[in-house]
Design a protein around this motif. Structure first.
Motif, PDB file in Angstrom:
ATOM      1  N   PRO A  63       2.528  11.861  -0.644  1.00  0.00           N
ATOM      2  CA  PRO A  63       3.464  12.310   0.404  1.00  0.00           C
ATOM      3  C   PRO A  63       2.776  12.972   1.587  1.00  0.00           C
ATOM      4  CG  PRO A  63       4.293  12.877  -1.773  1.00  0.00           C
ATOM      5  CD  PRO A  63       2.906  12.375  -1.975  1.00  0.00           C
ATOM      6  N   GLU A  64       1.644  13.660   1.351  1.00  0.00           N
ATOM      7  CA  GLU A  64       0.977  14.353   2.454  1.00  0.00           C
ATOM      8  C   GLU A  64       0.117  13.421   3.311  1.00  0.00           C
ATOM      9  OE1 GLU A  64      -1.478  15.008  -1.343  1.00  0.00           O
ATOM     10  OE2 GLU A  64       0.638  14.990  -0.711  1.00  0.00           O
ATOM     11  N   ASP A  65      -0.059  12.179   2.897  1.00  0.00           N
ATOM     12  CA  ASP A  65      -0.799  11.211   3.713  1.00  0.00           C
ATOM     13  C   ASP A  65       0.021  10.845   4.953  1.00  0.00           C
ATOM     14  OD1 ASP A  65      -2.759  11.235   1.769  1.00  0.00           O
ATOM     15  OD2 ASP A  65      -1.951   9.483   0.723  1.00  0.00           O
ATOM     16  N   GLN A  66      -0.677  10.368   5.992  1.00  0.00           N
ATOM     17  CA  GLN A  66      -0.007   9.967   7.224  1.00  0.00           C
ATOM     18  C   GLN A  66      -0.350   8.526   7.578  1.00  0.00           C
ATOM     19  OE1 GLN A  66       0.625  13.044  10.528  1.00  0.00           O
ATOM     20  NE2 GLN A  66      -1.358  13.641   9.688  1.00  0.00           N
ATOM     21  N   VAL A  67       0.608   7.869   8.225  1.00  0.00           N
ATOM     22  CA  VAL A  67       0.426   6.478   8.646  1.00  0.00           C
ATOM     23  C   VAL A  67       0.865   6.349  10.097  1.00  0.00           C
ATOM     24  CG1 VAL A  67       1.164   4.088   8.307  1.00  0.00           C
ATOM     25  CG2 VAL A  67       0.748   5.553   6.323  1.00  0.00           C
ATOM     26  N   ALA A  68       0.054   5.668  10.890  1.00  0.00           N
ATOM     27  CA  ALA A  68       0.414   5.297  12.259  1.00  0.00           C
ATOM     28  C   ALA A  68       0.108   3.814  12.429  1.00  0.00           C
ATOM     29  CB  ALA A  68      -0.352   6.134  13.281  1.00  0.00           C
ATOM     30  N   ILE A  69       0.788   3.179  13.382  1.00  0.00           N
ATOM     31  CA  ILE A  69       0.611   1.740  13.609  1.00  0.00           C
ATOM     32  C   ILE A  69       0.342   1.502  15.087  1.00  0.00           C
ATOM     33  CG2 ILE A  69       1.656  -0.553  13.471  1.00  0.00           C
ATOM     34  CD1 ILE A  69       3.371   0.427  11.173  1.00  0.00           C
ATOM     35  N   VAL A  70      -0.750   0.785  15.362  1.00  0.00           N
ATOM     36  CA  VAL A  70      -1.075   0.330  16.709  1.00  0.00           C
ATOM     37  C   VAL A  70      -1.115  -1.189  16.668  1.00  0.00           C
ATOM     38  CG1 VAL A  70      -2.809   0.268  18.539  1.00  0.00           C
ATOM     39  CG2 VAL A  70      -2.378   2.396  17.297  1.00  0.00           C
ATOM     40  N   GLU A  71      -0.382  -1.816  17.551  1.00  0.00           N
ATOM     41  CA  GLU A  71      -0.431  -3.274  17.650  1.00  0.00           C
ATOM     42  C   GLU A  71      -1.110  -3.660  18.947  1.00  0.00           C
ATOM     43  OE1 GLU A  71       3.157  -5.440  18.323  1.00  0.00           O
ATOM     44  OE2 GLU A  71       4.232  -3.669  19.038  1.00  0.00           O
ATOM     45  N   TYR A  72      -1.779  -4.813  18.926  1.00  0.00           N
ATOM     46  CA  TYR A  72      -2.436  -5.254  20.143  1.00  0.00           C
ATOM     47  C   TYR A  72      -2.329  -6.765  20.260  1.00  0.00           C
ATOM     48  CZ  TYR A  72      -6.447  -6.692  17.275  1.00  0.00           C
ATOM     49  OH  TYR A  72      -7.254  -7.289  16.343  1.00  0.00           O
ATOM     50  N   ALA A  73      -2.050  -7.190  21.468  1.00  0.00           N
ATOM     51  CA  ALA A  73      -2.073  -8.604  21.827  1.00  0.00           C
ATOM     52  C   ALA A  73      -2.709  -8.671  23.204  1.00  0.00           C
ATOM     53  CB  ALA A  73      -0.658  -9.192  21.804  1.00  0.00           C
ATOM     54  N   MET A 115       0.816  -1.211   0.000  1.00  0.00           N
ATOM     55  CA  MET A 115       0.000   0.000   0.000  1.00  0.00           C
ATOM     56  C   MET A 115       0.851   1.263   0.000  1.00  0.00           C
ATOM     57  SD  MET A 115      -2.747   1.317   2.838  1.00  0.00           S
ATOM     58  CE  MET A 115      -3.376  -0.320   3.114  1.00  0.00           C
ATOM     59  N   LEU A 116       2.013   1.210   0.626  1.00  0.00           N
ATOM     60  CA  LEU A 116       2.830   2.404   0.777  1.00  0.00           C
ATOM     61  C   LEU A 116       3.215   3.019  -0.561  1.00  0.00           C
ATOM     62  CD1 LEU A 116       5.180   1.245   3.691  1.00  0.00           C
ATOM     63  CD2 LEU A 116       3.042   2.529   3.824  1.00  0.00           C
ATOM     64  N   ASP A 117       3.333   2.199  -1.593  1.00  0.00           N
ATOM     65  CA  ASP A 117       3.731   2.707  -2.912  1.00  0.00           C
ATOM     66  C   ASP A 117       2.664   3.591  -3.544  1.00  0.00           C
ATOM     67  OD1 ASP A 117       6.154   1.388  -2.780  1.00  0.00           O
ATOM     68  OD2 ASP A 117       5.375  -0.428  -3.730  1.00  0.00           O
ATOM     69  N   VAL A 175       1.369   1.764  20.761  1.00  0.00           N
ATOM     70  CA  VAL A 175       1.670   2.449  19.507  1.00  0.00           C
ATOM     71  C   VAL A 175       3.030   1.969  19.019  1.00  0.00           C
ATOM     72  CG1 VAL A 175       2.053   4.666  18.394  1.00  0.00           C
ATOM     73  CG2 VAL A 175       0.291   4.443  20.161  1.00  0.00           C
ATOM     74  N   ALA A 176       3.046   1.287  17.888  1.00  0.00           N
ATOM     75  CA  ALA A 176       4.297   0.820  17.297  1.00  0.00           C
ATOM     76  C   ALA A 176       4.929   1.880  16.407  1.00  0.00           C
ATOM     77  CB  ALA A 176       4.057  -0.457  16.490  1.00  0.00           C
ATOM     78  N   LEU A 177       4.109   2.813  15.908  1.00  0.00           N
ATOM     79  CA  LEU A 177       4.617   3.898  15.067  1.00  0.00           C
ATOM     80  C   LEU A 177       3.722   5.111  15.262  1.00  0.00           C
ATOM     81  CD1 LEU A 177       6.627   4.804  12.785  1.00  0.00           C
ATOM     82  CD2 LEU A 177       4.831   4.125  11.162  1.00  0.00           C
ATOM     83  N   ALA A 178       4.294   6.217  15.708  1.00  0.00           N
ATOM     84  CA  ALA A 178       3.544   7.465  15.820  1.00  0.00           C
ATOM     85  C   ALA A 178       3.203   7.983  14.428  1.00  0.00           C
ATOM     86  CB  ALA A 178       4.382   8.495  16.590  1.00  0.00           C
ATOM     87  N   PRO A 179       2.227   8.911  14.299  1.00  0.00           N
ATOM     88  CA  PRO A 179       1.875   9.425  12.970  1.00  0.00           C
ATOM     89  C   PRO A 179       3.109   9.874  12.195  1.00  0.00           C
ATOM     90  CG  PRO A 179       0.312  10.203  14.589  1.00  0.00           C
ATOM     91  CD  PRO A 179       1.371   9.477  15.351  1.00  0.00           C
ATOM     92  N   THR A 180       3.270   9.290  11.009  1.00  0.00           N
ATOM     93  CA  THR A 180       4.468   9.488  10.191  1.00  0.00           C
ATOM     94  C   THR A 180       4.052   9.802   8.766  1.00  0.00           C
ATOM     95  OG1 THR A 180       5.688   7.908  11.563  1.00  0.00           O
ATOM     96  CG2 THR A 180       6.603   8.393   9.398  1.00  0.00           C
ATOM     97  N   PRO A 181       4.695  10.770   8.101  1.00  0.00           N
ATOM     98  CA  PRO A 181       4.355  11.040   6.696  1.00  0.00           C
ATOM     99  C   PRO A 181       4.575   9.801   5.837  1.00  0.00           C
ATOM    100  CG  PRO A 181       5.709  12.801   7.609  1.00  0.00           C
ATOM    101  CD  PRO A 181       5.711  11.708   8.619  1.00  0.00           C
ATOM    102  N   ALA A 182       3.689   9.588   4.889  1.00  0.00           N
ATOM    103  CA  ALA A 182       3.802   8.425   4.008  1.00  0.00           C
ATOM    104  C   ALA A 182       5.078   8.466   3.190  1.00  0.00           C
ATOM    105  CB  ALA A 182       2.585   8.346   3.092  1.00  0.00           C
ATOM    106  N   SER A 183       5.673   9.647   3.042  1.00  0.00           N
ATOM    107  CA  SER A 183       6.924   9.758   2.297  1.00  0.00           C
ATOM    108  C   SER A 183       8.087   9.100   3.031  1.00  0.00           C
ATOM    109  CB  SER A 183       7.252  11.227   2.027  1.00  0.00           C
ATOM    110  OG  SER A 183       7.308  11.952   3.252  1.00  0.00           O
ATOM    111  N   ASP A 184       7.965   8.930   4.364  1.00  0.00           N
ATOM    112  CA  ASP A 184       9.023   8.278   5.146  1.00  0.00           C
ATOM    113  C   ASP A 184       8.775   6.777   5.132  1.00  0.00           C
ATOM    114  OD1 ASP A 184      11.103   7.631   6.782  1.00  0.00           O
ATOM    115  OD2 ASP A 184      10.483   8.899   8.464  1.00  0.00           O
TER     116      ASP A 184
END
Length: 708
Positions: free
Chosen positions: A376-386, A370-372, A391-400
């Motif tokens: 660039p102005e979109d944002q991605v964050a990751i939350v994992e749960y078990a 999906m990242l491709d 929070v595995a990744l704070a809000p990050t620009p899609a360009s990173d």
């Protein structure tokens, strides 16, 4: 004639045998016979007395009995004479002496160093020793009873063999039988969610293969087929009984929410490709049909609504007395540069149940695809749960992309499933990321096994319905088989302004996140509802094909507080009705006292179509409508549009898999394949060709199941 020297040899042999034979001991004999009988009964596993039987032994005459007795004596005498001669040859001739003193060439044993700890052999207990002693005594007693020479006990023979092998290197101890690896461990290959244990070579020169999971301890024979680890079947699917036939004069209005989910088709494909017939509850007909794109007429600049309806009426291929009403909605496709900024929160299930190559590893690959296709102005964050959420990744620009990829690759599975904690944290994070005019979406990736926090589907529905008011969308992605909780995922998607999909292969992930990314992530309409009112003067009966879990009450159509499905950019929606025209043979008798209704517009109208929808994020619905008339009829099925014929083929296939009484006995697998072959079209991506292979697989599977 024999020589005098030969007679002397036989006399010496006879004297030696008599000297070696112990004198009879009546007391020892009785004790040995008692012990032999006791050990025999123990070895047989039963000490019960002989059982009666209804099978009678054949009756024999006196002459037959005498003949059998003489033959038995003669055979026994010949056997004993042959044995005596053989012993004499071995003991008193040069050739026999050489044979007895020669050593059989010993096999070369290849030393094998075990990779893991060896099992320590336990010493035999006293009970086992007694059994062995009793067996030896039993052998002596039986031999003495028959007047034969008792053979040497097995322990003596074993000692002799051990002495012969003393000069050679002792073979290494046998490796313990390997335990079947857990899903996701090294050494496993995964095909369609089933694990086959990696084979290992047997030590020595046999070259036989031992499959893990088999107790292959006898000889060098290995199973011809690899061992397939059984998958625990704890799957739950959301579905309902087939829609009933409605009499138009009694119930002329049909109302339902649209559904653009595709999970059902991918689950069915996964089952058939594994050689299994799908669970009928896993087949949701509308999701099967809407899996495929259709070339319906798209809205133009003159259209006010974000989609345009297409209507066709034509003959039913499985029933000459009915007609099919096909309703298609084609959504508009906004320009890429006009799409709003996107905020994505990947809510990833990392519990122990996700420890499978078809789950978490495939999930990570899918999200990386999906990242491709993000701006660039979109944002991605990751939350994992078990067991807990984080929070595995704070809000990050899609360009990173590198930072997002590192966070995805760092995920690991283990622990219980705190779905409630993960959802709460993901919604909170998405709310913080959202600004005016942007689209925010939580993408939940799971096998649906929620066992901590809110685990009841009804409670989850209430929680998600409350979060719907925030304007944050929810997409649910299912992974893996054997533990798939489809009912939970459907409850989440249907009540969270969301969609549900199932990813069984990387190709399916590519379709969702590359080819259909706009339709998957960017809505053009919310709470889309369809209502059809049939004209009792022209339509006697009707039934809605599919949408069993999406039915609404008649009054829900105008109630903007009632949730319904969303339509994404460029998506198409299909609905089918089977109708019985007035004058054709109906399935039910007409009511005697029902008043007759005069058809409007000269009897040309069959029904009236209404569609309600909201703008994305809106609170008030808008209405579009149009009549369905005889002018919408196609001359014949063969002249119906290609998209319509393909939808009918998929609908027939789905109904047959559900054993629908309206189709199952009237339309065969060959009929379905023929209809699909005639509507394949260009099929650039090969999706329709794949469907035809699934039809064939289902036909083969049905034959095997039925035993025909």
């Amino acid at each position: 004639m024999t020589s005098r020297h030969d007679d002397m040899d036989f006399d010496a042999l006879k004297e030696a045998m008599q000297a070696a034979t112990p004198a009879p001991d009546a007391a020892r004999r009785a004790e040995n016979l008692r012990l032999a009988q006791e050990n025999f009964e123990t070895a047989q596993g039963s000490r019960t007395a002989p059982r009666q039987t209804s099978i009678q032994a054949p009756k024999r005459g006196l002459a037959d009995g005498v003949f059998q007795m003489m033959m038995t004596r003669l055979i026994a005498g010949l056997t004993a004479t042959t044995a005596i001669v053989a012993v004499g040859v071995l003991g008193f001739t040069p050739l026999g002496t050489d044979l007895m003193n020669s050593r059989v060439s010993e096999p070369e044993i290849e030393e094998r160093v075990p990779e893991g700890p060896l099992d320590t052999a336990e010493a035999p207990d006293a009970e086992a020793t007694d059994d062995e002693t009793g067996t030896e005594l039993a052998a002596d007693a039986i031999a003495e009873e028959r007047g034969e020479v008792a053979p040497e006990p097995a322990s003596v023979i074993a000692d002799g063999i051990a002495a012969d092998m003393a000069e050679t290197e002792a073979p290494p101890p046998a490796l313990p039988s390997p335990a079947l690896p857990m899903p996701g461990q090294a050494g496993n290959s995964t095909v369609g969610g089933l694990l086959s244990a990696s084979p290992q070579l047997r030590g020595g020169n046999s070259g036989a293969i031992i499959q893990q999971g088999y107790g292959n301890n006898v000889g060098n024979i290995a199973p011809s087929e690899p061992y397939i680890a059984p998958t625990p079947d704890r799957e739950e699917f959301a579905n309902d009984d087939d829609n009933p036939l409605r009499v138009t004069a009694e119930d002329p209005v049909s109302t339902f929410s649209i559904d653009v989910d595709t999970a059902s088709y991918a689950i069915l494909r996964s089952s058939l490709q594994r050689g299994q017939m799908p669970d009928p509850d896993a087949v949701r007909i509308e999701e099967m049909i809407n899996y495929f794109p259709y070339d319906f007429a798209a809205p133009t600049e003159d259209d006010i609504s974000p989609f345009r309806p297409t209507v066709t009426v034509f003959e039913t291929p499985w029933n000459p007395d009915t007609r099919l009403l096909h309703i298609g909605l084609q959504g508009e496709m906004p320009l890429i540069e006009e799409r709003p900024a996107l905020n994505l929160v990947f809510l990833i299930d990392t519990s122990g149940s996700m420890n499978d190559p078809s789950k978490l590893p495939l999930l990570v690959q899918s999200f990386r695809l999906m990242l491709d296709h993000l701006n660039p102005e979109d944002q991605v964050a990751i939350v994992e749960y078990a067991g807990s959420a984080g929070v595995a990744l704070a809000p990050t620009p899609a360009s990173d992309r590198d930072a997002i990829t590192r966070a995805l690759n760092g995920l690991g599975a283990g622990g219980s499933t705190n779905g409630q904690g993960g959802l709460e944290q993901a919604y909170a994070l998405a709310g913080d990321m959202t600004e005016e005019g942007e689209v925010s979406r939580v993408i939940l990736a799971t096998d649906g096994d929620f066992n901590v926090g809110i685990s009841d589907p009804d409670a989850l529905t209430d929680y998600i319905a409350a979060q719907r008011e925030t304007g944050i969308y929810l997409s649910v992605l299912g992974f893996g088989r054997g533990n798939l909780q489809d009912d939970t995922m459907q409850a989440l998607a249907q009540n969270g302004n969301g969609t549900a999909a199932y990813i069984d292969t990387l190709a399916e992930a590519r379709r969702l996140f590359r080819d259909d990314l706009p339709a998957s992530l960017f809505p053009i309409a919310d709470d889309v509802k369809i209502q059809v009112e049939f004209n009792p003067a022209t339509v006697a009966e009707y039934r809605l094909i599919g949408y069993e879990t999406r039915l609404l009450n008649r009054e829900d159509f105008n109630n903007d507080q009632v949730d319904a499905g969303e339509v994404g950019s460029g998506a198409s929606v299909t609905a089918l009705y089977e109708i019985t025209p007035v004058g054709a043979r109906p399935s039910s008798d007409p009511l005697r006292y029902q008043p007759r209704t005069s058809p409007p517009a000269g009897g040309q109208e069959l029904a009236f179509l209404k569609v309600r929808y909201k703008a994305p994020g809106g609170t008030e619905s808008q209405l579009m409508s149009r009549p369905i008339t005889r002018a919408d009829r196609a001359a014949s099925l063969s002249r119906a549009p290609e998209a319509t014929r393909w939808a009918i083929a998929v609908a027939a296939f789905s109904q047959k898999l559900r054993d629908d009484p309206w189709v199952a006995a009237r339309f065969g697998w060959d009929d379905i394949e023929s209809l699909a072959q005639g509507a394949r079209g260009q099929d650039i991506d090969g999706d329709r060709a794949e469907f035809i292979t699934l039809v064939r697989a289902a036909a083969d599977g049905q034959v095997k199941v039925s035993g025909h």
